[in-house]
Scaffold this motif. Structure first.
Motif, PDB file in Angstrom:
ATOM      1  N   MET A   1       0.861  -1.173   0.000  1.00 23.81           N
ATOM      2  CA  MET A   1       0.000   0.000   0.000  1.00 23.81           C
ATOM      3  C   MET A   1       0.907   1.235   0.000  1.00 23.81           C
ATOM      4  N   ASN A   2       1.027   1.861  -1.168  1.00 25.57           N
ATOM      5  CA  ASN A   2       1.840   3.067  -1.286  1.00 25.57           C
ATOM      6  C   ASN A   2       1.083   4.233  -1.910  1.00 25.57           C
ATOM      7  N   LYS A   3       0.182   3.919  -2.830  1.00 26.85           N
ATOM      8  CA  LYS A   3      -0.592   4.952  -3.528  1.00 26.85           C
ATOM      9  C   LYS A   3      -2.067   4.582  -3.369  1.00 26.85           C
ATOM     10  N   VAL A   4      -2.749   5.344  -2.530  1.00 24.82           N
ATOM     11  CA  VAL A   4      -4.084   4.965  -2.087  1.00 24.82           C
ATOM     12  C   VAL A   4      -5.109   6.016  -2.515  1.00 24.82           C
ATOM     13  N   ALA A   5      -6.122   5.594  -3.236  1.00 28.16           N
ATOM     14  CA  ALA A   5      -7.233   6.465  -3.612  1.00 28.16           C
ATOM     15  C   ALA A   5      -8.439   6.100  -2.753  1.00 28.16           C
ATOM     16  N   VAL A   6      -8.962   7.079  -2.024  1.00 24.79           N
ATOM     17  CA  VAL A   6     -10.137   6.883  -1.169  1.00 24.79           C
ATOM     18  C   VAL A   6     -11.256   7.723  -1.755  1.00 24.79           C
ATOM     19  N   PHE A   7     -12.387   7.097  -2.055  1.00 28.78           N
ATOM     20  CA  PHE A   7     -13.462   7.813  -2.729  1.00 28.78           C
ATOM     21  C   PHE A   7     -14.820   7.238  -2.354  1.00 28.78           C
ATOM     22  N   GLY A   8     -15.855   8.015  -2.624  1.00 25.95           N
ATOM     23  CA  GLY A   8     -17.226   7.626  -2.327  1.00 25.95           C
ATOM     24  C   GLY A   8     -18.091   8.867  -2.269  1.00 25.95           C
ATOM     25  N   GLU A  58       2.722  11.734  -9.218  1.00 27.43           N
ATOM     26  CA  GLU A  58       4.099  11.379  -9.568  1.00 27.43           C
ATOM     27  C   GLU A  58       4.943  11.008  -8.350  1.00 27.43           C
ATOM     28  N   SER A  59       4.487  11.352  -7.162  1.00 27.53           N
ATOM     29  CA  SER A  59       5.268  11.031  -5.965  1.00 27.53           C
ATOM     30  C   SER A  59       5.165   9.535  -5.652  1.00 27.53           C
ATOM     31  N   ASP A  60       6.081   9.061  -4.809  1.00 29.71           N
ATOM     32  CA  ASP A  60       6.180   7.628  -4.515  1.00 29.71           C
ATOM     33  C   ASP A  60       5.077   7.084  -3.626  1.00 29.71           C
ATOM     34  N   ARG A  61       4.592   7.906  -2.705  1.00 35.89           N
ATOM     35  CA  ARG A  61       3.584   7.435  -1.751  1.00 35.89           C
ATOM     36  C   ARG A  61       2.581   8.541  -1.506  1.00 35.89           C
ATOM     37  N   TRP A  62       1.314   8.203  -1.518  1.00 29.97           N
ATOM     38  CA  TRP A  62       0.267   9.185  -1.255  1.00 29.97           C
ATOM     39  C   TRP A  62      -1.043   8.494  -0.897  1.00 29.97           C
ATOM     40  N   ILE A  63      -1.843   9.254  -0.176  1.00 31.36           N
ATOM     41  CA  ILE A  63      -3.252   8.916   0.032  1.00 31.36           C
ATOM     42  C   ILE A  63      -4.005  10.134  -0.469  1.00 31.36           C
ATOM     43  N   ILE A  64      -4.914   9.930  -1.400  1.00 29.91           N
ATOM     44  CA  ILE A  64      -5.741  11.025  -1.909  1.00 29.91           C
ATOM     45  C   ILE A  64      -7.190  10.730  -1.544  1.00 29.91           C
ATOM     46  N   ASP A  65      -7.792  11.691  -0.875  1.00 25.84           N
ATOM     47  CA  ASP A  65      -9.153  11.573  -0.369  1.00 25.84           C
ATOM     48  C   ASP A  65     -10.069  12.472  -1.188  1.00 25.84           C
ATOM     49  N   GLY A  66     -11.037  11.885  -1.889  1.00 26.37           N
ATOM     50  CA  GLY A  66     -12.035  12.674  -2.588  1.00 26.37           C
ATOM     51  C   GLY A  66     -12.227  12.248  -4.031  1.00 26.37           C
ATOM     52  N   LEU A  67     -13.137  12.949  -4.696  1.00 23.49           N
ATOM     53  CA  LEU A  67     -13.475  12.637  -6.087  1.00 23.49           C
ATOM     54  C   LEU A  67     -12.808  13.619  -7.042  1.00 23.49           C
ATOM     55  N   GLY A  68     -13.102  14.902  -6.895  1.00 22.80           N
ATOM     56  CA  GLY A  68     -12.529  15.911  -7.782  1.00 22.80           C
ATOM     57  C   GLY A  68     -13.075  15.797  -9.195  1.00 22.80           C
ATOM     58  N   PRO A  69     -12.487  16.537 -10.123  1.00 22.01           N
ATOM     59  CA  PRO A  69     -12.918  16.454 -11.522  1.00 22.01           C
ATOM     60  C   PRO A  69     -12.793  15.017 -12.026  1.00 22.01           C
ATOM     61  N   ILE A  70     -13.741  14.585 -12.817  1.00 18.33           N
ATOM     62  CA  ILE A  70     -13.845  13.177 -13.199  1.00 18.33           C
ATOM     63  C   ILE A  70     -12.610  12.671 -13.939  1.00 18.33           C
ATOM     64  N   GLY A  71     -12.005  13.498 -14.779  1.00 17.74           N
ATOM     65  CA  GLY A  71     -10.798  13.070 -15.488  1.00 17.74           C
ATOM     66  C   GLY A  71      -9.671  12.755 -14.534  1.00 17.74           C
ATOM     67  N   SER A  72      -9.494  13.599 -13.516  1.00 13.97           N
ATOM     68  CA  SER A  72      -8.439  13.358 -12.540  1.00 13.97           C
ATOM     69  C   SER A  72      -8.768  12.143 -11.675  1.00 13.97           C
ATOM     70  N   PHE A  73     -10.056  11.895 -11.447  1.00 12.52           N
ATOM     71  CA  PHE A  73     -10.460  10.717 -10.681  1.00 12.52           C
ATOM     72  C   PHE A  73      -9.991   9.444 -11.378  1.00 12.52           C
ATOM     73  N   TYR A  74     -10.214   9.355 -12.678  1.00 19.00           N
ATOM     74  CA  TYR A  74      -9.798   8.154 -13.401  1.00 19.00           C
ATOM     75  C   TYR A  74      -8.278   8.054 -13.508  1.00 19.00           C
TER      76      TYR A  74
END
Length: 174
Positions: A1-8, A58-74
Motif C-alpha cells: 500500500m503506497n498509492k491509495v485512492a479513497v473515494f465515495g 508522480e510522488s512515490d507514496r500518497w493517500i488522496i481523499d475525494g473525487l474531484g474532476p472526473i478526469g483526474s479521478f480516473y
C-alpha cells in the motif's frame, strides 16, 4: 500500500478514514478539497488543480481523499495501487452530511477549506447525493472492478466496516 485512492459519496467518512490511514501508515494525505479550493474558499483554476494533482500522482507514496474532476479521478484510479471505495447506504450518507453541517455551525470540520461555508458546502453535498445514483451505480462498480485488476480493492459498505478498516489493514499488513 503506497498509492491509495479513497473515494465515495459525500458524507461517507472518506476524510476520517483517510486521516486514520495516514496516521497508521505514515503516508502523506492529500485531501482534494485542499487543492481544489483557495484559502478564501473560491475554487482554483483547472490548470492549477491539474498541476497539483499531477505532482501528487508522480510522488512515490500518497493517500488522496475525494473525487474531484472526473478526469483526474480516473487518472488516480490508474495510478493507485490501493482503491478504497466507501459505499455506505444513502440514508447514512445523508445523516453524516447533516451531522457534519450541525457540528460545523459550532466548529469548522478538520480539513475544511478556510473561507468556505460549511452550510453551503453541506447544501452542495446534498445536491451531489441526490445526483449520485447516476454515477455511483452498477456500471461504475463494473468499471471499478476492471480498473482494479492487479490492485488492492476494498469496498466498504457499512459504518462498522468503516470503523474497523484501518485496524484490520494494520493487522493484515504485519
Amino acid at each position: 500500500m503506497n498509492k491509495v485512492a479513497v473515494f465515495g459519496k459525500p458524507g461517507s467518512g472518506k476524510s476520517t478514514l483517510s486521516k486514520r490511514l495516514a496516521s497508521a501508515t505514515g503516508i502523506q494525505l492529500h485531501a482534494l478539497d485542499s487543492i481544489l479550493f483557495n484559502p478564501d474558499g473560491s475554487q482554483v483554476d483547472r490548470e492549477t488543480y491539474d498541476q497539483a494533482h499531477g505532482s501528487i500522482l508522480e510522488s512515490d507514496r500518497w493517500i488522496i481523499d475525494g473525487l474531484g474532476p472526473i478526469g483526474s479521478f480516473y487518472q488516480r484510479l490508474e495510478a493507485a495501487d490501493t482503491l478504497i471505495y466507501i459505499d455506505l447506504p444513502y440514508p447514512i450518507s445523508y445523516w453524516l452530511v447533516t451531522k457534519r453541517m450541525l457540528k460545523g455551525l459550532v466548529v469548522k470540520p478538520e480539513g475544511w477549506p478556510d473561507g468556505s461555508s460549511v452550510f453551503k458546502g453541506s447544501l452542495e453535498s446534498y445536491k451531489f447525493l441526490k445526483l449520485s445514483p447516476k454515477f455511483w451505480n452498477d456500471d461504475f462498480m463494473q468499471r471499478l472492478e476492471q480498473a482494479s485488476v492487479g490492485k488492492s480493492l476494498h469496498v466498504i459498505r457499512s459504518v462498522s466496516e468503516l470503523n474497523r478498516f484501518v485496524d484490520e489493514q494494520a493487522f493484515t499488513s504485519k
